[in-house]
Write an enzyme that holds these catalytic residues in place. Structure first.
Site, PDB file in Angstrom:
ATOM      1  N   HIS A  20       0.910  -1.033  -0.225  1.00 39.87           N
ATOM      2  CA  HIS A  20       0.022  -0.190  -0.019  1.00 39.87           C
ATOM      3  C   HIS A  20       0.734   1.597  -0.162  1.00 39.87           C
ATOM      4  O   HIS A  20       0.533   1.846  -0.716  1.00 39.87           O
ATOM      5  CB  HIS A  20      -1.418  -0.227   1.136  1.00 39.87           C
ATOM      6  CG  HIS A  20      -2.145  -1.152   1.068  1.00 39.87           C
ATOM      7  ND1 HIS A  20      -3.374  -1.374   0.927  1.00 39.87           N
ATOM      8  CD2 HIS A  20      -2.196  -2.125   1.154  1.00 39.87           C
ATOM      9  CE1 HIS A  20      -4.065  -2.019   0.636  1.00 39.87           C
ATOM     10  NE2 HIS A  20      -2.711  -2.804   1.530  1.00 39.87           N
ATOM     11  N   ASP A 112      -5.951   5.724   1.783  1.00 43.10           N
ATOM     12  CA  ASP A 112      -5.540   4.576   1.194  1.00 43.10           C
ATOM     13  C   ASP A 112      -7.199   4.167   2.045  1.00 43.10           C
ATOM     14  O   ASP A 112      -8.072   4.330   2.582  1.00 43.10           O
ATOM     15  CB  ASP A 112      -4.812   3.475   1.619  1.00 43.10           C
ATOM     16  CG  ASP A 112      -4.655   2.385   1.600  1.00 43.10           C
ATOM     17  OD1 ASP A 112      -4.075   1.786   0.614  1.00 43.10           O
ATOM     18  OD2 ASP A 112      -5.648   1.529   1.693  1.00 43.10           O
TER      19      ASP A 112
HETATM   20  O1  UPG Z   1      11.629  -9.097  -2.395  1.00 47.46           O
HETATM   21  C1  UPG Z   1      10.646  -8.261  -2.524  1.00 47.46           C
HETATM   22  C2  UPG Z   1       9.641  -8.787  -2.582  1.00 47.46           C
HETATM   23  C3  UPG Z   1       8.163  -7.905  -2.978  1.00 47.46           C
HETATM   24  N1  UPG Z   1       8.750  -6.455  -2.905  1.00 47.46           N
HETATM   25  C4  UPG Z   1       7.601  -5.973  -3.232  1.00 47.46           C
HETATM   26  O2  UPG Z   1       6.547  -5.565  -2.386  1.00 47.46           O
HETATM   27  C5  UPG Z   1       5.165  -5.099  -3.152  1.00 47.46           C
HETATM   28  C6  UPG Z   1       4.521  -6.050  -2.895  1.00 47.46           C
HETATM   29  O3  UPG Z   1       3.588  -6.026  -3.401  1.00 47.46           O
HETATM   30  P1  UPG Z   1       1.776  -6.966  -3.878  1.00 47.46           P
HETATM   31  O4  UPG Z   1       2.557  -8.006  -4.358  1.00 47.46           O
HETATM   32  O5  UPG Z   1       1.074  -6.219  -3.419  1.00 47.46           O
HETATM   33  O6  UPG Z   1       1.537  -7.698  -2.051  1.00 47.46           O
HETATM   34  P2  UPG Z   1       1.583  -7.580  -0.671  1.00 47.46           P
HETATM   35  O7  UPG Z   1       3.127  -7.000   0.317  1.00 47.46           O
HETATM   36  O8  UPG Z   1       1.049  -9.364   0.120  1.00 47.46           O
HETATM   37  O9  UPG Z   1       0.593  -6.298  -0.896  1.00 47.46           O
HETATM   38  C7  UPG Z   1      -1.109  -6.618   0.026  1.00 47.46           C
HETATM   39  O10 UPG Z   1      -1.392  -5.255  -0.869  1.00 47.46           O
HETATM   40  C8  UPG Z   1      -1.461  -5.203  -1.994  1.00 47.46           C
HETATM   41  C9  UPG Z   1      -2.473  -3.691  -2.597  1.00 47.46           C
HETATM   42  O11 UPG Z   1      -3.665  -3.808  -1.989  1.00 47.46           O
HETATM   43  C10 UPG Z   1      -2.337  -6.726  -1.855  1.00 47.46           C
HETATM   44  O12 UPG Z   1      -3.105  -6.871  -3.133  1.00 47.46           O
HETATM   45  C11 UPG Z   1      -2.661  -7.467  -1.409  1.00 47.46           C
HETATM   46  O13 UPG Z   1      -3.163  -8.885  -1.205  1.00 47.46           O
HETATM   47  C12 UPG Z   1      -1.671  -7.536  -0.288  1.00 47.46           C
HETATM   48  O14 UPG Z   1      -1.178  -8.847  -0.189  1.00 47.46           O
HETATM   49  C13 UPG Z   1       5.701  -5.139  -4.965  1.00 47.46           C
HETATM   50  O15 UPG Z   1       5.608  -3.764  -4.679  1.00 47.46           O
HETATM   51  C14 UPG Z   1       7.091  -5.699  -4.659  1.00 47.46           C
HETATM   52  O16 UPG Z   1       8.100  -5.317  -5.389  1.00 47.46           O
HETATM   53  C15 UPG Z   1      10.086  -6.007  -3.069  1.00 47.46           C
HETATM   54  O17 UPG Z   1      10.581  -5.011  -3.911  1.00 47.46           O
HETATM   55  N2  UPG Z   1      10.704  -7.326  -2.821  1.00 47.46           N
END
Ligand code: UPG
Length: 446
Positions: A20, A112
């Protein structure tokens, strides 16, 4: 020439989670470039420290007195419900003080969708407010029909059939979580889809991806302007990582062949069992593909990291694999060696993969992830979903299918076409670019 008004201050309220914070900070950068002053109002949870990218921004902390441990112990749904209740009053006082400090020069609060407490404070001070949706438009629509389905008891048990009018979603794809009761989820969702006094909704998506859900929101559900302005990460450069990125994986990728590596990451929140990790490792070893695997500390239930895993695990991953705690994901997905992404299908990961033309293996866990996975598989046709209990054979088949088979190659071609469409949408004259311009214009009229 873009018109540059006197700077007007916007207060942005991100939810305390990586998925987020990143899109909110990307939006903040864009709006700052368009002439607005920015205040980021965050809680102590997942506190995002200002970096060089945000020198001109004001960062403030919303007072609340929840124990630090709540975020981990309550699980995402109960934690967010509690945080919203806690901040409902404190944010009013806080916004009042901010207004005094800024000589009343705050033109809007952008919050948000999961930080809905912010609306009450904005309303109290007669400030316009805007909802920022960091999930997809379809996930928003799903949350809004959830209520009806729940009332009619069609969600229990979650069925395999298609939901009428929401093709290709099945009842079992609805955004539920096995860690929270349906009642709590319902309470959360009712709050996130309630527009209250919002002037408009902005969504980190592109009309090319979700045109029918977007028009359903604008015309039937919300009846206020809806601006699809994404994917923002394709435009705004802002380093927003809450964990330290291990860049050594880029050197490892540099030594691999084009499209030869499968990248595995389950985002910032998903938790897995040890046996699932072991089956994953067995399947990856059997697939004979190179892999880069992010295993986040604390993401395996009962283990700090991978130290406690067996020798069998080390053997299986040492030959073809590279493991990191956290990767520079956008850089990884842009690397020519990466040919596929095994993902939990969080919306940011989905957009980042689409934005680089990388096909996916979808292994969704909770909330909106099943909705995203279903779209990747059946609508955009650039992903395959692995369902049911995870076992070695299913992992091996999916990885080989994506990385070696002709059908995998077809998906890769479709993914590249989608990337081109998305690139065009965020460029000058593209739909998301125009949508952001319209939104900024609207902000200037407030
Ligand atoms: O090694 C890593 C792994 C992840 N990321 C970043 O972390 C973010 C992860 O975001 P997302 O893929 O949306 O997953 P979540 O962290 O699980 O996000 C939460 O928030 C999202 C947006 O609301 C929802 O879609 C998901 O279901 C919810 O779990 C991304 O930008 C990735 O690039 C990194 O930079 N490095």
């Amino acid at each position: 020439m873009e018109e540059m008004p006197a700077r007007r201050r916007l207060v942005l309220v991100p939810a305390p989670a990586q998925g987020h914070i990143s899109p909110m900070m990307q939006l903040a950068k864009d709006l700052h470039l368009k002439g607005f002053s920015i205040t980021i109002a965050q809680t102590k949870f997942s506190y995002f420290s200002p970096t060089d990218d945000f020198t001109d921004f004001q960062f403030v902390t919303i007072p609340e007195s929840l124990p630090e441990s709540d975020q981990k112990n309550l699980g995402p749904v109960l934690f967010m419900l509690k945080l919203n209740k806690e901040c409902q009053v404190s944010f009013k006082d806080f916004l009042g003080q901010l207004l005094l400090q800024q000589s009343n020069d705050i033109s809007c609060v952008i919050y948000d969708e999961f930080m809905y407490f912010a609306e009450a404070a904005a309303k109290e001070f007669k400030l316009p407010n805007v909802i920022f949706c960091t999930t997809s438009a379809t996930a928003f629509v799903c949350r809004s029909v959830f209520d009806k389905l729940y009332a009619n008891n069609v969600l229990a048990p979650l069925k395999d059939e298609l939901v009428p009018e929401l093709y290709p979603l099945r009842y079992k794809d609805f955004p539920v979580s096995r860690f929270s009761s349906l009642e709590s989820i319902m309470e959360m969702y009712r709050n996130t889809i309630d527009k209250r006094t919002a002037s408009c909704v902005i969504i980190n998506t592109a009309s090319y991806l979700e045109s029918s859900s977007l028009s359903c929101l604008q015309q039937q559900k919300l009846k206020i302007p809806v601006y699809p302005i994404g994917p923002r990460h394709m435009v705004a450069t802002a380093s927003t990582s809450l964990l330290e990125e291990n860049k050594s994986c880029i050197e490892w990728l540099n030594k691999q062949n084009v499209n030869s590596v499968i990248y595995i990451s389950l985002g910032s929140l998903a938790l897995v069992d040890i046996n699932e990790v072991m089956e994953m490792a067995r399947g990856l070893a059997a697939s004979n593909q190179q892999f880069l695997w992010v295993i986040r500390p604390g993401s395996i239930r009962g283990s700090e990291w991978i130290e406690t895993l067996s020798e069998e695990f080390s053997k299986m991953v040492s030959e073809r694999g590279y493991i990191v705690k956290w990767a520079p994901q956008k850089e990884v997905l842009a690397h020519p060696a990466v040919g596929g992404f095994w993902s939990h299908c969080g919306w940011n990961s989905t957009l980042e993969s689409l934005g680089e033309g990388i096909p996916m293996i979808c292994r969704p866990f909770s909330s909106d992830q099943k909705v995203n996975a279903r779209h990747l598989e059946c609508v955009w046709r650039i992903g395959i979903q692995v369902e049911g209990e995870l076992e070695k054979g299913a992992v091996e088949r999916a990885v080989k299918w994506l990385m070696e088979d002709e059908e995998g190659e077809e998906m890769r071609k479709r993914a590249v076409t989608l990337k081109e469409k998305l690139t065009a949408s965020v460029r000058s004259g593209g739909s998301s670019h125009n949508s952001l311009e319209e939104f900024a214009h609207f902000m200037r009229t407030l």
